[in-house]
Design a protein around this motif. Structure first.
Motif, short mmCIF file in Angstrom:
data_model
loop_
_atom_site.label_atom_id
_atom_site.label_comp_id
_atom_site.label_asym_id
_atom_site.label_seq_id
_atom_site.Cartn_x
_atom_site.Cartn_y
_atom_site.Cartn_z
N UNK A 1 4.20 10.51 3.68
CA UNK A 1 3.26 9.66 4.43
C UNK A 1 3.36 8.21 3.97
N UNK B 1 4.40 4.70 5.92
CA UNK B 1 3.69 3.41 5.90
C UNK B 1 4.66 2.26 5.67
N UNK C 1 1.05 9.41 -5.55
CA UNK C 1 0.92 10.74 -4.96
C UNK C 1 1.76 11.77 -5.71
N UNK D 1 -4.54 2.44 6.12
CA UNK D 1 -3.40 2.63 5.20
C UNK D 1 -3.92 3.00 3.82
N UNK D 2 -4.99 2.29 3.38
CA UNK D 2 -5.52 2.60 2.05
C UNK D 2 -6.10 4.02 2.05
N UNK D 3 -6.69 4.42 3.15
CA UNK D 3 -7.19 5.78 3.22
C UNK D 3 -6.03 6.78 3.13
N UNK D 4 -4.90 6.41 3.75
CA UNK D 4 -3.74 7.32 3.70
C UNK D 4 -3.35 7.59 2.25
N UNK D 5 -3.34 6.54 1.43
CA UNK D 5 -2.86 6.74 0.06
C UNK D 5 -3.98 7.15 -0.89
N UNK D 6 -5.21 7.05 -0.46
CA UNK D 6 -6.28 7.37 -1.38
C UNK D 6 -6.98 8.69 -1.05
N UNK E 1 -3.03 8.25 8.67
CA UNK E 1 -1.74 7.62 8.99
C UNK E 1 -1.64 7.40 10.50
N UNK F 1 -5.41 12.62 5.16
CA UNK F 1 -4.48 11.51 4.91
C UNK F 1 -3.50 11.38 6.07
N UNK G 1 0.84 -1.20 0.00
CA UNK G 1 0.00 0.00 0.00
C UNK G 1 0.88 1.25 0.00
N UNK H 1 1.08 4.31 -2.75
CA UNK H 1 1.04 5.75 -2.47
C UNK H 1 2.25 6.46 -3.04
#
Lengths: 607, 99, 199
Positions: free
Chosen positions: B32, B36, B24, C18-23, C34, C30, B16, B20
């Motif tokens: 960020x 991760x 991004x 995590x998916x919310x962080x990147x999406x 995290x 975001x 994931x 990103x």
């Protein structure tokens, strides 16, 4: 370090330091006269140590050497560099440094009208030449001798082309370089054969008959080039384009004698190759006669002397071919003195009348007594008049050649002695006696001390060197007794006859036409047969081969290279968008790389 | 729950993060994502230590944590620099490498 | 059993955040997502028995790094408010690469033997960790302190007012930029503002 070795090192390194200093310190060189001072000082130091070395050799015959490892092959040293002190190198060193010093002093006056920068360059090259020649002379092995050999070749090229703005001088320099370079291949290949056979570059190896013949024949090719023997003599007359003192030093006394010196040095090898020696004897005698004939028809005083040099070098080569190392070497020594003297005297005369043509001179004896007496003494020595140095050495040569090859070379050399006397007599009578042929000759006056001084100095060995034959032989570890037999008697009579004949032909006023015999030779000489053979060969063989090679080079080799280059450019053009300068793209590449590596690690190398 | 489950979870987290990183355009958002990924690596350290014994893995995790903090500090300083130069923090502005 | 359920929940939380962080389209959100991921990680640490790590994770990561990140977002914004777009592009490409990576990693884990162990070791005590940190690994510990010092200095040097950005701007300036390039008028105002905030 023993004393003789130290002398040798001083003699070797002083000119080297002078040359380096003059090359590096540009203001010193561009100023002119300081360069002359430095060069002459270094030559004097070199001369002093050479004389000290020679004195030392008089009572110590054991050769000494000091060497440092040069070329390594694994743990063994295949070649060394250093100095070797023995009779041969000590004698040659004295000759070289003495003539070089005289010539350099002479040049101070002769080159006086040159611009300071050219003046400085001239003396820098002289210092470089002296170092190169000394490197050659005191080499402990043939490889270092070869290095010195090539170095003198380069300095010769630079000095012949000293007036490089003059097209003929530039051409002459290139011609000399090419011809000698062609011949130098012989020395190089000879070295390779020698190394393959013995594993080192020494000259005292015992070789099988075939190898000895091959090596010495290859060496002799280099000798033919360097010492201007037929048929590679063509560069030497052209080399007269250089300043006259250069001709005196390089192209009469020392550099051209390097070929003869090579044979003297490697005499142990040549002694094992009787076949090569026969070739040398024949070719030397032929060159002597051939060049003497050509000298006969020259009107340029320097060209006369140049052909005379060829001719005398032929004497030396013939003597060496006959197995008389001493004869060749002794004639080399005396010839260095009197030929340098002749050239310098000629230079002095040329300086006075601004022409090389003997017909532009005339009557110089009254105006320039020192120059004229120097030239006359030199001519008499060259003609082999009894009592002068040339007589003794020429006699030694003739003695060695006598009886070999059914006496044909002997006869040729006798005839050459006669011709030599005749053409030198011609030059003397036309240039120095009679009436001045023009205004300049009429108003000529004696050159300054820097020019007349060296003439007087060189006159001394020209006259007396012959009487030191025994000393000279002793230093080489040989024996020499002079006895006035039929050979010398005939030779000197022939010489005197030549002079007398020259007087009757040229000594009684100007002539309008040549004697029939001379005219015949002249017509043959004007055909420039040897040069034309080379030119023909060049045009029809070399050029065809070269253009074939050029075609291959241009369309095959270059084509491949161009293809590669074009491919690289195209690949770059295609690959350029990958470098977007955009960070995520690079990250993607990293990730894909990691994935690839992981795949390889997980599936590839999994047993 | 076995070790391999935890490792699979860490791999997923890491992937994931990579996603990103690749998508991004804002530098801070990229940072960020990097966090991760670092976190996923840390997770592996701790899991290994806990399931196979020994404390070295956890020590390593502590060190890695400190390093991550350092990385964030320097990264943010660079972000500020980028912002000064371009008045924005989009990563495609920082493409001087191409020139 | 309870442990497995806990692990499942935590793992779900972790991946979702995590998916919310990147999406997430909002950068501030975001960042906060995290924080969720990191908290979930701390929970996982607690489940596997690394309680000290769990607390450090909460203190240092969620407390320190998160704050730092939020600051980073804030000071590089021209506008007030929480409307900070976090643009993304190339989603398909990124997804393919990420899935590929995950597949490879999963295959590697699958192929490696001896990973199907259940937890057997007793929970790590803080005393154990402290001893290991200050006895066994004391050299690395000291080196790390040096590194942190260097980081502080480096970050200050980089973010100082005398901006290295001038050099970068010079690259973008029009061709005859022989002298010191004057910053474009539009940028200079912001420049001052931002440096004030930084100070």
């Amino acid at each position: 370090m023993t004393r003789p070795v130290m002398y040798a090192l001083v003699a070797l390194w002083t000119p080297a330091i002078a040359a380096l200093a003059l090359a590096a310190l540009v203001p010193l060189r561009k100023k002119g006269w300081p360069a002359a001072a430095v060069a002459i000082f270094s030559s004097l130091v070199s001369l002093g140590s050479a004389i000290a070395l020679f004195m030392d050799r008089l009572h110590d015959e054991v050769p000494q050497q000091l060497v440092a490892p040069w070329i390594h092959a694994g743990s063994t040293v295949v070649a060394e560099v250093g100095v070797r002190v023995d009779g041969i190198s000590a004698s040659m060193l004295v000759v070289v440094t003495l003539v070089a010093t005289c010539v350099q002093v002479f040049s101070v006056g002769y080159m006086h009208d040159e611009p300071p920068a050219a003046y400085g360059r001239y003396f820098t090259l002289h210092a470089l030449f002296l170092f190169s020649m000394n490197t050659l002379v005191i080499a402990p092995n043939i490889l270092q001798l070869f290095a010195g050999w090539e170095l003198v070749g380069v300095t010769s090229y630079l000095l012949i082309g000293f007036y490089f703005k003059k097209p003929s001088a530039a051409r002459a320099a290139v011609k000399a370089f090419w011809v000698t370079k062609f011949a130098d291949m012989g020395l190089l290949f000879g070295l390779l054969v020698l190394f393959a056979a013995t594993g080192n570059f020494g000259w005292d190896a015992k070789l099988s008959h075939g190898v000895a013949t091959a090596v010495t024949l290859l060496f002799f090719l280099a000798v033919v080039g360097k010492s201007a023997q037929f048929p590679l003599h063509v560069w030497l007359p052209d080399a007269m384009e250089g300043p006259t003192p250069v001709s005196a030093l390089l192209h009469a006394a020392t550099m051209v004698a390097a070929g003869v010196f090579l044979v003297v040095r490697t005499n142990p090898l040549f002694a094992q190759a009787p076949a090569t020696r026969m070739v040398m004897l024949g070719l030397g005698a032929a060159t002597a006669l051939f060049a003497a004939l050509l000298a006969l028809v020259q009107t340029d005083i320097k060209k006369t002397l140049a052909y005379s040099t060829c001719s005398q070098l032929g004497y030396m080569v013939a003597a060496l071919g006959a197995g008389s190392m001493l004869g060749g070497f002794f004639h080399l020594t005396t010839h260095a003195f009197f030929k340098a003297l002749l050239f310098l005297a000629a230079g002095s005369a040329i300086h006075a009348v601004h022409s090389n043509e003997i017909t532009d001179m005339g009557g110089l004896a009254k105006k320039m007594p020192i120059t004229a007496s120097a030239f006359i003494v030199g001519s008499l020595a060259l003609a082999g008049v009894p009592g002068l140095s040339g007589f003794f050495s020429k006699d030694l040569v003739l003695e060695a050649v006598e009886g070999q090859l059914s006496n044909v070379p002997y006869a040729a050399l006798m005839l050459t002695a006669f011709l030599t006397a005749f053409y030198m007599g011609k030059v003397v009578f036309v240039a120095f006696f009679g009436k001045p042929s023009n205004e300049k000759a009429a108003h000529a006056h004696e050159s300054g001390l820097s020019m007349s001084g060296p003439l007087m100095v060189l006159m001394v060995p020209t006259v007396v060197a012959g009487y030191f034959g025994a000393t000279f032989a002793h230093v080489q570890g040989e024996h020499y007794h002079f006895h006035f037999g039929t050979g010398p008697a005939v030779a000197s009579s022939l010489g005197l006859a030549g002079i007398v004949l020259a007087y009757f032909v040229y000594g009684r006023g100007p002539r309008t036409e040549q004697p029939a015999a001379v005219a015949l030779v002249d017509r043959i000489a004007k055909t420039r047969l040897v040069n034309r053979v080379y030119e023909y060969g060049f045009h029809n063989v070399t050029l065809v081969v070269a253009s074939g090679l050029a075609f291959v080079d241009r369309y095959v080799v270059d084509g491949l290279i161009n293809l590669l280059g074009y491919g690289a450019i195209e690949a770059g053009r295609k690959a350029r968008p990958i470098q977007s300068g955009f960070a995520p793209d690079y990250v993607l590449a990293v990730v894909l790389g990691v994935v690839g590596l992981a795949v390889w690690a997980v599936f590839g190398s999994w047993r | 729950m076995t070790l391999s489950h935890v490792l699979l979870l860490a791999s997923a987290l890491f992937s994931v993060g990579v996603y990103g990183l690749l998508t991004r355009r804002q530098v801070v958002a990229i940072l960020l994502s990097v966090e991760l990924m670092a976190n996923a690596a840390n997770l592996v350290f701790v899991a290994m230590s806990r399931f196979r014994g020994g404390v070295s893995g956890q020590i390593f995790a502590i060190f890695a944590l400190a390093l991550t903090v350092a990385e964030v500090a320097v990264g943010l300083a660079l972000v500020i620099l980028l912002y000064r130069a371009h008045s924005d923090t989009r990563v495609d502005l920082a493409s001087e490498l191409k020139q | 059993m309870i442990q497995s359920i806990g692990f499942g929940l935590v793992a779900l939380c972790m991946l979702a955040t995590a998916i919310m962080v990147v999406r997430s389209d909002n950068l501030i959100r975001a960042t906060l997502w995290l924080g969720g991921t990191l908290l979930a990680t701390a929970g996982l640490y607690a489940i596997v028995g690394a309680s000290f790590l769990a607390s450090v994770q909460v203190l240092l990561y969620v407390g320190g790094v998160m704050t730092l990140m939020i600051f980073g977002v804030m000071i590089t914004r021209r506008h007030e408010g929480l409307d900070v777009p976090a643009e993304s592009t190339g989603g398909v490409r990124g997804a393919i690469a990420a899935v590929l990576l995950f597949v490879v990693l999963a295959a590697a884990i699958d192929k490696t033997e001896g990973l199907d162990v259940l937890r057997v070791t007793p929970p790590t005590t803080t005393a154990e960790l402290g001893r290991a940190l200050l006895v066994e690994h004391v050299f690395a510990f000291e080196v790390l302190s040096l590194l942190l010092l260097g980081t502080i200095i480096g970050a200050i040097v980089l973010a100082r007012k005398r901006d290295l950005g001038a050099a970068v701007r010079a690259l973008h300036a029009p061709r005859p930029a022989a002298e010191i390039p004057a910053p474009p008028p539009s940028a200079s105002g912001d420049d001052d503002a931002s440096s004030k905030v930084a100070a």
